[in-house]
Structures are given as structure tokens and as C-alpha cells.
Write a protein that holds these residues in place. Structure first.
Motif, PDB file in Angstrom:
ATOM      1  N   ASP A 111       0.837  -1.206   0.000  1.00  0.00           N
ATOM      2  CA  ASP A 111       0.000   0.000   0.000  1.00  0.00           C
ATOM      3  C   ASP A 111       0.872   1.257   0.000  1.00  0.00           C
ATOM      4  O   ASP A 111       0.564   2.243  -0.686  1.00  0.00           O
ATOM      5  N   TYR A 112       1.930   1.230   0.796  1.00  0.00           N
ATOM      6  CA  TYR A 112       2.827   2.389   0.854  1.00  0.00           C
ATOM      7  C   TYR A 112       3.554   2.578  -0.472  1.00  0.00           C
ATOM      8  O   TYR A 112       3.687   3.704  -0.969  1.00  0.00           O
ATOM      9  N   GLN A 113       4.031   1.497  -1.060  1.00  0.00           N
ATOM     10  CA  GLN A 113       4.731   1.604  -2.342  1.00  0.00           C
ATOM     11  C   GLN A 113       3.794   2.111  -3.437  1.00  0.00           C
ATOM     12  O   GLN A 113       4.183   2.950  -4.262  1.00  0.00           O
ATOM     13  N   ALA A 114       2.557   1.624  -3.431  1.00  0.00           N
ATOM     14  CA  ALA A 114       1.591   2.068  -4.436  1.00  0.00           C
ATOM     15  C   ALA A 114       1.284   3.554  -4.283  1.00  0.00           C
ATOM     16  O   ALA A 114       0.971   4.240  -5.275  1.00  0.00           O
ATOM     17  N   ALA A 115       1.388   4.065  -3.061  1.00  0.00           N
ATOM     18  CA  ALA A 115       1.114   5.485  -2.804  1.00  0.00           C
ATOM     19  C   ALA A 115       2.321   6.370  -3.095  1.00  0.00           C
ATOM     20  O   ALA A 115       2.217   7.598  -3.048  1.00  0.00           O
ATOM     21  N   GLY A 116       3.471   5.747  -3.370  1.00  0.00           N
ATOM     22  CA  GLY A 116       4.647   6.534  -3.708  1.00  0.00           C
ATOM     23  C   GLY A 116       5.720   6.586  -2.643  1.00  0.00           C
ATOM     24  O   GLY A 116       6.720   7.298  -2.802  1.00  0.00           O
ATOM     25  N   ALA A 117       5.543   5.855  -1.543  1.00  0.00           N
ATOM     26  CA  ALA A 117       6.567   5.820  -0.495  1.00  0.00           C
ATOM     27  C   ALA A 117       7.679   4.857  -0.892  1.00  0.00           C
ATOM     28  O   ALA A 117       7.477   3.937  -1.694  1.00  0.00           O
ATOM     29  N   VAL A 118       8.841   5.075  -0.314  1.00  0.00           N
ATOM     30  CA  VAL A 118       9.993   4.201  -0.535  1.00  0.00           C
ATOM     31  C   VAL A 118      10.193   3.349   0.710  1.00  0.00           C
ATOM     32  O   VAL A 118      10.314   3.876   1.818  1.00  0.00           O
ATOM     33  N   LEU A 119      10.181   2.034   0.545  1.00  0.00           N
ATOM     34  CA  LEU A 119      10.448   1.154   1.676  1.00  0.00           C
ATOM     35  C   LEU A 119      11.945   1.167   1.980  1.00  0.00           C
ATOM     36  O   LEU A 119      12.772   1.042   1.077  1.00  0.00           O
ATOM     37  N   ALA A 120      12.276   1.327   3.253  1.00  0.00           N
ATOM     38  CA  ALA A 120      13.690   1.386   3.654  1.00  0.00           C
ATOM     39  C   ALA A 120      13.829   0.788   5.038  1.00  0.00           C
ATOM     40  O   ALA A 120      12.950   0.954   5.891  1.00  0.00           O
ATOM     41  N   GLY A 121      14.926   0.092   5.271  1.00  0.00           N
ATOM     42  CA  GLY A 121      15.189  -0.483   6.583  1.00  0.00           C
ATOM     43  C   GLY A 121      15.320   0.601   7.642  1.00  0.00           C
ATOM     44  O   GLY A 121      15.547   1.777   7.330  1.00  0.00           O
ATOM     45  N   ARG A 122      15.201   0.194   8.901  1.00  0.00           N
ATOM     46  CA  ARG A 122      15.207   1.159   9.992  1.00  0.00           C
ATOM     47  C   ARG A 122      16.483   1.998   9.983  1.00  0.00           C
ATOM     48  O   ARG A 122      16.427   3.221  10.173  1.00  0.00           O
ATOM     49  N   ASP A 123      17.619   1.383   9.760  1.00  0.00           N
ATOM     50  CA  ASP A 123      18.879   2.136   9.766  1.00  0.00           C
ATOM     51  C   ASP A 123      18.892   3.202   8.681  1.00  0.00           C
ATOM     52  O   ASP A 123      19.350   4.333   8.901  1.00  0.00           O
ATOM     53  N   GLU A 124      18.371   2.858   7.513  1.00  0.00           N
ATOM     54  CA  GLU A 124      18.344   3.819   6.413  1.00  0.00           C
ATOM     55  C   GLU A 124      17.363   4.954   6.696  1.00  0.00           C
ATOM     56  O   GLU A 124      17.642   6.122   6.403  1.00  0.00           O
ATOM     57  N   VAL A 125      16.213   4.615   7.272  1.00  0.00           N
ATOM     58  CA  VAL A 125      15.235   5.652   7.631  1.00  0.00           C
ATOM     59  C   VAL A 125      15.856   6.630   8.618  1.00  0.00           C
ATOM     60  O   VAL A 125      15.760   7.858   8.461  1.00  0.00           O
ATOM     61  N   LEU A 126      16.507   6.107   9.649  1.00  0.00           N
ATOM     62  CA  LEU A 126      17.120   6.967  10.653  1.00  0.00           C
ATOM     63  C   LEU A 126      18.228   7.828  10.047  1.00  0.00           C
ATOM     64  O   LEU A 126      18.436   8.977  10.454  1.00  0.00           O
ATOM     65  N   ARG A 127      18.932   7.293   9.060  1.00  0.00           N
ATOM     66  CA  ARG A 127      20.059   8.019   8.469  1.00  0.00           C
ATOM     67  C   ARG A 127      19.597   9.087   7.485  1.00  0.00           C
ATOM     68  O   ARG A 127      20.139  10.197   7.469  1.00  0.00           O
ATOM     69  N   ARG A 128      18.571   8.782   6.677  1.00  0.00           N
ATOM     70  CA  ARG A 128      18.204   9.685   5.586  1.00  0.00           C
ATOM     71  C   ARG A 128      17.129  10.697   5.942  1.00  0.00           C
ATOM     72  O   ARG A 128      17.072  11.787   5.350  1.00  0.00           O
ATOM     73  N   ALA A 129      16.255  10.379   6.878  1.00  0.00           N
ATOM     74  CA  ALA A 129      15.093  11.237   7.129  1.00  0.00           C
ATOM     75  C   ALA A 129      15.485  12.516   7.862  1.00  0.00           C
ATOM     76  O   ALA A 129      16.203  12.482   8.861  1.00  0.00           O
ATOM     77  N   ASP A 130      14.993  13.644   7.363  1.00  0.00           N
ATOM     78  CA  ASP A 130      15.156  14.920   8.069  1.00  0.00           C
ATOM     79  C   ASP A 130      14.156  15.026   9.213  1.00  0.00           C
ATOM     80  O   ASP A 130      14.423  15.682  10.217  1.00  0.00           O
ATOM     81  N   VAL A 131      12.988  14.393   9.022  1.00  0.00           N
ATOM     82  CA  VAL A 131      11.953  14.377  10.058  1.00  0.00           C
ATOM     83  C   VAL A 131      11.556  12.928  10.292  1.00  0.00           C
ATOM     84  O   VAL A 131      11.182  12.216   9.358  1.00  0.00           O
ATOM     85  N   LEU A 132      11.650  12.480  11.521  1.00  0.00           N
ATOM     86  CA  LEU A 132      11.243  11.131  11.909  1.00  0.00           C
ATOM     87  C   LEU A 132       9.852  11.203  12.517  1.00  0.00           C
ATOM     88  O   LEU A 132       9.613  11.967  13.456  1.00  0.00           O
ATOM     89  N   LEU A 133       8.935  10.398  12.000  1.00  0.00           N
ATOM     90  CA  LEU A 133       7.549  10.404  12.452  1.00  0.00           C
ATOM     91  C   LEU A 133       7.242   9.126  13.208  1.00  0.00           C
ATOM     92  O   LEU A 133       7.533   8.026  12.734  1.00  0.00           O
ATOM     93  N   GLY A 134       6.631   9.269  14.378  1.00  0.00           N
ATOM     94  CA  GLY A 134       6.234   8.113  15.165  1.00  0.00           C
ATOM     95  C   GLY A 134       5.023   8.439  16.011  1.00  0.00           C
ATOM     96  O   GLY A 134       4.601   9.587  16.107  1.00  0.00           O
ATOM     97  N   ILE A 135       4.478   7.406  16.622  1.00  0.00           N
ATOM     98  CA  ILE A 135       3.403   7.598  17.601  1.00  0.00           C
ATOM     99  C   ILE A 135       4.014   7.774  18.979  1.00  0.00           C
ATOM    100  O   ILE A 135       3.718   8.744  19.684  1.00  0.00           O
ATOM    101  N   ARG A 136       4.868   6.860  19.375  1.00  0.00           N
ATOM    102  CA  ARG A 136       5.564   6.923  20.661  1.00  0.00           C
ATOM    103  C   ARG A 136       7.014   7.353  20.436  1.00  0.00           C
ATOM    104  O   ARG A 136       7.545   7.243  19.323  1.00  0.00           O
ATOM    105  N   PRO A 137       7.697   7.832  21.475  1.00  0.00           N
ATOM    106  CA  PRO A 137       9.127   8.118  21.335  1.00  0.00           C
ATOM    107  C   PRO A 137       9.864   6.878  20.850  1.00  0.00           C
ATOM    108  O   PRO A 137       9.681   5.788  21.394  1.00  0.00           O
ATOM    109  N   PRO A 138      10.687   6.989  19.812  1.00  0.00           N
ATOM    110  CA  PRO A 138      11.325   5.797  19.233  1.00  0.00           C
ATOM    111  C   PRO A 138      12.385   5.219  20.157  1.00  0.00           C
ATOM    112  O   PRO A 138      13.048   5.931  20.911  1.00  0.00           O
TER     113      PRO A 138
END
Length: 384
Positions: free
Chosen positions: A52-79
Motif C-alpha cells: 500500500d505504501y509503495q503504491a502510494a509513492g513511499a519508498v520502503l527502507a530499513g530502519r537504519d536507512e530511515v534513521l540516516r536519511r530522514a530529516d523528520v522522523l515520524l512516530g506515535i511513541r518516542p522511538p
């Protein structure tokens, strides 16, 4: 503020089923010129698959890559991340932070240069409403509280009867008509139950009455203009609150409590002796039950206990997580509003909406209650 990528983290807290951004809103984020990185499995418990995320245009990435590349980290609880090894200076972290529960982690974020934004700290301003995830999640919790209680009651909540006439209706009492309380009132009224409400604040009283609640006045508890006067009343008139609710609550079959103090600590308003006097088979839901306690004496979050003669007491905990589809969608709209505001100007103490939401920024703890907690802990430890 320059934002090229945002990261959607998979929640790791047991029982947390929500996700910070649903696939349906990924295109809206991408139209802001931002890449969406989604950790595999991030939305699975909320009913959203990686496809569903890929079909919407998101890029799937492992946790390490998300933490490294993202300027803004989004979560519900503190990670659950190591601020030193996995976060970087200037990175933005946005979640329901409840910073006073995690002061030493907040201090680590500040030391690392992370900008932490609490989506549960939006100010009570018209411009702050779109970002107020605390409000949106509270409304979901208020809805869920009534349905959860209805499952535990020994009789049907709506009017019910036979050809000879209706049975006596089950009566609902809601204490506190904030976002959660108002939704509880609306849900119970829609189910056809007579609802009483205890709420001294003028605006909230009017909202509760508009939904169909019967407003109760407790002896010795005066009406309040705003939150500040409510907190003063809870402190100054605590005995009147306790005595008044002890008298009123025994006339109801379902009681929902939803009042907290200015520091997030709920005042104890219903003593165990009062709860034991409720009608056998009654249900009491404490919507603010958490690590700091609740409105009900001795209540524990995410726990259901029996008191007295078969009276069920439910410590709500994170009820919104039990309705992950609706809760995640509502939260995602709050996230989108936050990103739009960040892209217009970035976080700063001069922004009347973002300033109260800043927990850490530019190497400092900006959230004053948490900063005081840290200073008190430092003084107790005898550190300079």
C-alpha cells in the motif's frame, strides 16, 4: 526549513497498533516536495501493508536507512533509538512525546542537537487545532471507552424492553468534558443513554449541553472560565470534588472520568469506598489512568479489576491504539499539518503554534515542566 525526506517508523511498544502516516496521505506529503521513507511493517497492525505504501509513492527502507536519511522522523511513541549513535544534530523527531515521563531521554535529545516536537503539546489556538494529535487521539479514546464499557455492563446500554414497557435505562456519567469526555458524551447519547456531565469550565459545559448531556453541579465546586481556573479548583476544592462525586456517581451505571492537572498528573477524585458503592454490575472507565495514577484511587493503566460487588474498573491506558485505523488516519492529518508548517518557516520560539510544542531545540530543553524536572534531579544528585 529544508525537508527532503520524512521517515515513518514502525512502532515497537507492545500493544501499539497505530502508524504515524497512512498510505492515503503519502501523496499529500509528496506534493510538498518531500520523499516518504517507510520502514517495512510500519502500518501492518493498522491494516496497511507495505505494498500500500509503495503504491502510494513511499519508498520502503530499513530502519537504519530511515534513521540516516530522514530529516523528520515520524512516530506515535518516542522511538527506541540511541540518540548518540542513531540520531543526528538538526534532525526533527515528531511523536506523542509526553516528555515529563522521559526527562532523561529528552536531555539526551537536547545534547545531541535533535529538535523534538510533541504532537501532544499543541496550544489551544485555532491555528494549533490541525496539529493537535493529543486532541484527535483523545476523541478516539473517548469513543472507545463507551463501547468498551458497554461490553462489560450486565445490561444493554440503549433503551430496551418488551411489549409491556421499557426497562429502566442505564445512566452514564462523564467527569470532564475535554476532547475525550465530549466524545464519550456524544457516543453514549447516540446510543440512547441518559448522560450526566460534571464540568465546571464554561466552554466545555456549553459543548456538553449541546451534545445532550445533563449538566451536574457539585456542591462547593464553582464554575471555571478556563483550564487554569479548573486546575485551581481541583487543587483548592479537592474535598468538595471528592464528596460531590461520591454522592453523584452512585446514581449511574457507567462512569467515565477524564480530568488531568496542569502537569499531566490526574487528581484522585473517586475513592475506593465510593466505587464499591456503585450498583453491582456497574462499570467505571478511567480515561486518564497512566503511570502517574488516575482519577480513580489505585487504578492501573491497561488493567481491568473488580471492586466491591462486581463493579468493573477499567484503567484505560492507550485506548486509541485499540482503534488503529481511525486513530492512525486522524494522526496522519496532524502530521501533514505539522509538515506544512515546518516547510513554511521551520521550528522556532517565535511561532505561536510550534513554540509550545518544542520539547528540545538547538541543544536546549525547551519544555519548561521537563526542564524543571531535570534541574530538580540535578539538585538532588548534588551535580553542578
Amino acid at each position: 526549513m529544508a525537508i527532503t525526506a520524512v521517515g515513518v517508523l514502525r512502532e515497537t511498544v507492545p500493544g501499539e497498533r497505530r502508524v504515524a502516516l497512512v498510505p492515503d496521505l503519502v501523496p499529500a506529503v509528496r506534493r510538498l516536495g518531500v520523499t516518504v521513507l517507510a520502514e517495512p511493517g510500519a502500518g501492518l497492525l493498522a491494516g496497511h501493508h507495505d505494498d500500500d505504501y509503495q503504491a502510494a509513492g513511499a519508498v520502503l527502507a530499513g530502519r537504519d536507512e530511515v534513521l540516516r536519511r530522514a530529516d523528520v522522523l515520524l512516530g506515535i511513541r518516542p522511538p527506541s533509538t540511541d540518540p548518540v549513535r542513531e540520531l543526528r544534530p538538526g534532525q526533527v523527531l515528531a511523536a506523542l512525546l509526553r516528555p515529563q515521563r522521559i526527562p532523561f531521554l529528552v536531555r539526551q535529545w537536547a545534547d545531541r542537537g535533535v529538535t523534538a516536537i510533541g504532537l501532544d503539546l499543541a496550544p489551544d489556538l485555532p491555528a494549533g487545532y490541525p496539529l493537535d494529535a493529543g486532541a484527535s487521539q483523545a476523541r478516539v479514546a473517548g469513543y472507545r471507552a463507551v463501547l468498551l464499557a458497554a461490553e462489560r455492563l450486565d445490561r444493554c446500554l440503549p433503551p430496551w424492553g418488551t411489549t409491556d414497557g421499557l426497562f429502566d435505562p442505564l445512566r452514564v456519567l462523564v467527569v470532564g468534558a475535554g476532547h475525550a469526555g465530549l466524545q464519550a458524551i456524544d457516543t453514549a447519547c447516540r446510543l440512547g443513554a441518559p448522560v450526566g456531565a460534571v464540568e465546571p469550565r464554561h466552554r466545555e459545559r456549553a459543548a456538553a449541553a449541546a451534545l445532550g448531556a445533563d449538566l451536574l453541579c457539585l456542591s462547593g465546586v464553582h464554575q471555571a472560565v478556563d483550564d487554569r481556573e479548573l486546575w485551581q479548583s481541583l487543587d483548592r476544592d479537592r474535598a468538595a470534588w471528592v464528596a460531590g462525586l461520591a454522592e453523584a456517581s452512585v446514581r449511574y451505571d457507567l462512569v467515565v472520568t477524564a480530568l488531568t492537572g496542569p502537569d499531566g498528573t490526574p487528581p484522585v477524585l473517586l475513592r475506593t469506598a465510593t466505587v464499591a458503592r456503585l450498583r453491582p454490575g456497574s462499570v467505571l472507565v478511567d480515561l486518564v489512568a497512566g503511570p502517574e495514577g488516575g482519577n480513580v484511587e489505585g487504578v492501573l493503566p491497561d488493567t481491568t479489576t473488580l471492586v466491591g460487588d462486581g463493579i468493573t474498573v477499567i484503567g484505560a491506558g492507550e485506548l486509541a491504539a485499540q482503534v488503529p485505523g481511525t486513530a492512525s488516519r486522524a494522526y496522519s492529518h496532524n502530521v501533514l499539518a505539522l509538515l506544512e508548517r515546518l516547510l513554511r518557516g521551520g521550528p522556532g520560539t517565535e511561532d505561536p503554534v510550534l513554540a509550545p510544542m518544542l520539547v528540545t531545540d538547538r541543544g536546549a530543553v525547551r519544555h519548561e515542566p521537563t526542564s524543571r524536572l531535570l534541574m530538580e534531579a540535578t539538585a538532588v544528585a548534588g551535580l553542578p
